[in-house]
Design an enzyme around this catalytic site. Structure first.
Site, PDB file in Angstrom:
ATOM      1  N   ARG A  38       1.015  -1.089  -0.184  1.00 44.64           N
ATOM      2  CA  ARG A  38       0.262  -0.335  -0.189  1.00 44.64           C
ATOM      3  C   ARG A  38       0.877   1.362  -0.084  1.00 44.64           C
ATOM      4  O   ARG A  38       0.186   2.396  -0.289  1.00 44.64           O
ATOM      5  CB  ARG A  38      -1.041  -0.248   0.857  1.00 44.64           C
ATOM      6  CG  ARG A  38      -1.995   0.651   1.381  1.00 44.64           C
ATOM      7  CD  ARG A  38      -3.017   0.434   2.405  1.00 44.64           C
ATOM      8  NE  ARG A  38      -2.393   2.222   3.103  1.00 44.64           N
ATOM      9  CZ  ARG A  38      -3.528   2.434   4.224  1.00 44.64           C
ATOM     10  NH1 ARG A  38      -5.030   2.223   3.743  1.00 44.64           N
ATOM     11  NH2 ARG A  38      -3.137   3.728   5.145  1.00 44.64           N
ATOM     12  N   ASP A  75     -12.968  -2.932  -3.972  1.00 40.12           N
ATOM     13  CA  ASP A  75     -13.944  -2.227  -3.168  1.00 40.12           C
ATOM     14  C   ASP A  75     -15.547  -2.125  -3.370  1.00 40.12           C
ATOM     15  O   ASP A  75     -15.423  -2.346  -4.525  1.00 40.12           O
ATOM     16  CB  ASP A  75     -13.331  -0.311  -2.948  1.00 40.12           C
ATOM     17  CG  ASP A  75     -14.069  -0.703  -0.706  1.00 40.12           C
ATOM     18  OD1 ASP A  75     -13.460  -0.935   0.128  1.00 40.12           O
ATOM     19  OD2 ASP A  75     -15.134  -0.282  -1.162  1.00 40.12           O
TER      20      ASP A  75
HETATM   21  O1  CP3 Z   1     -12.180  -9.131   1.601  1.00 40.73           O
HETATM   22  C1  CP3 Z   1     -11.286  -8.808   0.709  1.00 40.73           C
HETATM   23  O2  CP3 Z   1     -10.124  -9.194   1.301  1.00 40.73           O
HETATM   24  C2  CP3 Z   1     -11.489  -8.084  -0.262  1.00 40.73           C
HETATM   25  C3  CP3 Z   1     -11.431  -6.913  -0.486  1.00 40.73           C
HETATM   26  C4  CP3 Z   1     -12.487  -5.475   0.242  1.00 40.73           C
HETATM   27  C5  CP3 Z   1     -12.138  -4.645   0.766  1.00 40.73           C
HETATM   28  N1  CP3 Z   1     -13.509  -4.342   1.252  1.00 40.73           N
HETATM   29  C6  CP3 Z   1     -10.777  -3.959   1.128  1.00 40.73           C
HETATM   30  C7  CP3 Z   1     -11.027  -2.879   1.700  1.00 40.73           C
HETATM   31  C8  CP3 Z   1     -14.297  -6.117   0.308  1.00 40.73           C
HETATM   32  C9  CP3 Z   1     -14.721  -7.042  -0.533  1.00 40.73           C
HETATM   33  C10 CP3 Z   1     -14.095  -4.706   0.846  1.00 40.73           C
HETATM   34  C11 CP3 Z   1     -15.610  -4.314   0.889  1.00 40.73           C
HETATM   35  C12 CP3 Z   1     -16.091  -3.698   1.335  1.00 40.73           C
HETATM   36  N2  CP3 Z   1     -16.039  -2.324   0.866  1.00 40.73           N
HETATM   37  C13 CP3 Z   1     -17.834  -3.777   2.478  1.00 40.73           C
HETATM   38  C14 CP3 Z   1     -18.471  -4.831   2.135  1.00 40.73           C
HETATM   39  C15 CP3 Z   1     -17.534  -5.408   3.369  1.00 40.73           C
HETATM   40  C16 CP3 Z   1     -18.093  -4.984   5.011  1.00 40.73           C
HETATM   41  O3  CP3 Z   1     -17.029  -4.738   5.335  1.00 40.73           O
HETATM   42  O4  CP3 Z   1     -19.472  -5.294   4.958  1.00 40.73           O
HETATM   43  C17 CP3 Z   1     -17.471  -1.960   2.746  1.00 40.73           C
HETATM   44  C18 CP3 Z   1     -18.833  -1.423   3.252  1.00 40.73           C
HETATM   45  C19 CP3 Z   1     -16.397  -1.182   2.089  1.00 40.73           C
HETATM   46  C20 CP3 Z   1     -16.709  -0.481   2.239  1.00 40.73           C
HETATM   47  C21 CP3 Z   1     -15.342   0.361   2.765  1.00 40.73           C
HETATM   48  N3  CP3 Z   1     -13.637   0.045   2.092  1.00 40.73           N
HETATM   49  C22 CP3 Z   1     -15.173   0.832   3.993  1.00 40.73           C
HETATM   50  C23 CP3 Z   1     -15.809   1.045   4.959  1.00 40.73           C
HETATM   51  C24 CP3 Z   1     -13.037   0.961   4.499  1.00 40.73           C
HETATM   52  C25 CP3 Z   1     -13.271   1.325   4.944  1.00 40.73           C
HETATM   53  C26 CP3 Z   1     -13.273   0.466   6.857  1.00 40.73           C
HETATM   54  C27 CP3 Z   1     -11.897   0.926   7.653  1.00 40.73           C
HETATM   55  O5  CP3 Z   1     -11.309  -0.425   8.454  1.00 40.73           O
HETATM   56  O6  CP3 Z   1     -11.048   1.549   7.303  1.00 40.73           O
HETATM   57  C28 CP3 Z   1     -13.397   0.530   3.577  1.00 40.73           C
HETATM   58  C29 CP3 Z   1     -11.651   0.273   3.154  1.00 40.73           C
HETATM   59  C30 CP3 Z   1     -10.983  -0.711   2.521  1.00 40.73           C
HETATM   60  N4  CP3 Z   1     -11.566  -1.674   1.758  1.00 40.73           N
HETATM   61  C31 CP3 Z   1      -9.387  -1.403   3.462  1.00 40.73           C
HETATM   62  C32 CP3 Z   1      -9.652  -2.509   2.602  1.00 40.73           C
HETATM   63  C33 CP3 Z   1      -8.689  -3.651   3.366  1.00 40.73           C
HETATM   64  C34 CP3 Z   1      -9.092  -1.133   4.688  1.00 40.73           C
HETATM   65  C35 CP3 Z   1      -8.523   0.533   3.178  1.00 40.73           C
HETATM   66  C36 CP3 Z   1      -7.276   0.682   3.647  1.00 40.73           C
HETATM   67  O7  CP3 Z   1      -5.887   0.068   3.471  1.00 40.73           O
HETATM   68  O8  CP3 Z   1      -6.353   1.721   4.156  1.00 40.73           O
END
Ligand code: CP3
Length: 351
Positions: A38, A75
Site C-alpha cells: 500500500r 472495494d
Molecule cells: O475481503 C477482501 O479481502 C477483499 C477486499 C475488500 C475490501 N473492501 C478491501 C478494503 C472487500 C470485499 C471490501 C468490501 C467493502 N468495502 C464493504 C462490504 C463489506 C463490509 O466490510 O461490510 C464495505 C462496506 C466497504 C466500504 C469500505 N471500504 C469501508 C467502510 C472502508 C473503511 C473501513 C476500514 O477498515 O477503514 C473501506 C476500505 C477498505 N476496503 C480497506 C480494505 C483492505 C482498508 C483500506 C486501507 O488499506 O486503508
C-alpha cells in the site's frame, strides 16, 4: 480444472472432505506485507486501481495461510466512484464522496457505468488474478448490494444512523427506488463482467440492510438483491458460478433471503449457525460465522470457538467457514493461521 474446488462444492451443497474456509477482508492492514504494498501504491485506491498491485495483495494471504479461496482485492465503492461521485479515503475516517446525491437533478442523471470502460481496472485485475492463481483455488468476485451502495451515495460516507438515506426512504421513496434501480443494473453488469473475466464465485455485500425495518428491508434491499441474483450468469464456460448473499444483521429474515435464488447465505456472528441451518433447510448453503473479535483471543480459545461453530452446524454438506464480518486491522496474523488450521484439522470429522 480447479485443483481445490472445495469451496465451490460446499456452496452448491455437494459433499466435501472438510469444511472450506476463507475470510472476509483476508487481505488488509493486519498483514505487514499489505501495508508495504500500500505504501508503494501511495494509497488504498492506488492499490485497487492498479491490477498489478491488486493481484499482489490478493495473493498475500494465500501465501501465508491454507485458505480455500481468493477474493478479488477491490472495494464495493468502485461503482459509485465510476458514476462520478468522487470517492476518496481519509485516514481513520473511512470512505467519503465529494459529490453525494443531494438533489433530484443529480439522482435523475445517474447512469449505469459500463464495466469494460469505467471499471476496466477491476475487470483487468480479475483476469490477472485468475491467471496468477493458476487454478489452485477459486477466485471470488464481489459487489455491494444496490441498497448498501445507495447508503454511501446518499449519506456521502459511513453513517451510523443512515439519516439522509432514511429521510429519503420515508419522504421521497420514488427517488430512492430510482437510485436502487440504477444500482441494480450497475451491480448486475459489474458482476457479469467479473464472471466473464474469470470470477468463479460472486458475493454480494449488503452491509447496511440490517439497519432497516422488516418491511423496508423487503422493499428497498431484498427485492433488488433478488433482481441482481436473477440477472447474473448461473454458469460460465461450462462451470456453475455460485452466488453468496450477505446481509449483515439479516438473521431475522433468513428464510426470505434464502428464497431469492442465491446458492448461499452469509450470516453474521449474532445467530447460532445450527439454528440457521434448520431454518433454511436444504435451500441454500451457509457461510460464517465466527465473531471477528475472537481472533484477538489466545489460540486455545480460537480453536474452541471454531469447534463450537463446526459442531453447531453439524454433520454434512453446505457449510463454508468464515467470519461474521471482516478481519479487523488489529488482528495478529498468527491467529488467522490458528483459525484456518483449526478448521482444516477439526472439520473432516463432520463430513
Ligand atoms: O475481503 C477482501 O479481502 C477483499 C477486499 C475488500 C475490501 N473492501 C478491501 C478494503 C472487500 C470485499 C471490501 C468490501 C467493502 N468495502 C464493504 C462490504 C463489506 C463490509 O466490510 O461490510 C464495505 C462496506 C466497504 C466500504 C469500505 N471500504 C469501508 C467502510 C472502508 C473503511 C473501513 C476500514 O477498515 O477503514 C473501506 C476500505 C477498505 N476496503 C480497506 C480494505 C483492505 C482498508 C483500506 C486501507 O488499506 O486503508
Amino acid at each position: 480444472m480447479l485443483k481445490n474446488d472445495t469451496l465451490i462444492r460446499a456452496l452448491l451443497r455437494q459433499p466435501t472432505a472438510y469444511t472450506p474456509v476463507w475470510l472476509m477482508r483476508q487481505a488488509g492492514r493486519y498483514l505487514p506485507e499489505y501495508n508495504q504494498t500500500r505504501a508503494r501504491a501511495g494509497s488504498f485506491l492506488g492499490l485497487c486501481k492498479n491490477p498489478d498491485f491488486a493481484t499482489e495483495v490478493t495473493l498475500q494471504p494465500l501465501a501465508r495461510f491454507a485458505l480455500d479461496a481468493a477474493i478479488l482485492f477491490s472495494d464495493i465503492l468502485t461503482i459509485p466512484d465510476a458514476m462520478g461521485l468522487g470517492l476518496h479515503f481519509t485516514e481513520g475516517e473511512g470512505p467519503k464522496f465529494e459529490r453525494p446525491l443531494r438533489n433530484e437533478w443529480e439522482i435523475r442523471n445517474l447512469f449505469v457505468p459500463d464495466p469494460d470502460e469505467h471499471l476496466r481496472y477491476v475487470v483487468d485485475a480479475v483476469a490477472q488474478i485468475r491467471r496468477a492463481l493458476a487454478d489452485e483455488v477459486p477466485l471470488i468476485g464481489f459487489s455491494g448490494s444496490p441498497f448498501t451502495l445507495a447508503c454511501y451515495m446518499v449519506d456521502g460516507g459511513a453513517s451510523t444512523d443512515l439519516r439522509m438515506l432514511k429521510t429519503m426512504l420515508y419522504g421521497r421513496p420514488e427517488l430512492l427506488h430510482h437510485i436502487l434501480d440504477v444500482n441494480c443494473r450497475a451491480v448486475t453488469a459489474y458482476l457479469n463482467a467479473q464472471i466473464e473475466a474469470g470470477a468463479q464465485v460472486v458475493m454480494i455485500f449488503d452491509t447496511w440492510g440490517g439497519m432497516l425495518s422488516a418491511a423496508a428491508y423487503q422493499e428497498f434491499s431484498l427485492s433488488y438483491l433478488e433482481r441482481v441474483v436473477a440477472g447474473i450468469k448461473r454458469s460460465y464456460g461450462g462451470d456453475t458460478v455460485p452466488s453468496i448473499v450477505f446481509t449483515k444483521g439479516g438473521g431475522l429474515w433468513l428464510e426470505d433471503i434464502a428464497a431469492i435464488g442465491c446458492d448461499a447465505v452469509g450470516i453474521d456472528w449474532t445467530m447460532d449457525i445450527g439454528t440457521a441451518r434448520k431454518r433454511v433447510g436444504k435451500r441454500v448453503a451457509l457461510q460464517g460465522n465466527l465473531d471477528p473479535t475472537i481472533l484477538f483471543a489466545e489460540p486455545r480459545v480460537i480453536r474452541e470457538q471454531a469447534r463450537h461453530i463446526l459442531t453447531a452446524f453439524g454433520h454434512g454438506e453446505g457449510h463454508v467457514f468464515n467470519l461474521g464480518h471482516g478481519v479487523s486491522q488489529f488482528t495478529p496474523p498468527e491467529h488467522v493461521a490458528t483459525l484456518v488450521d483449526a478448521v482444516h484439522e477439526l472439520s473432516p470429522a463432520f463430513h
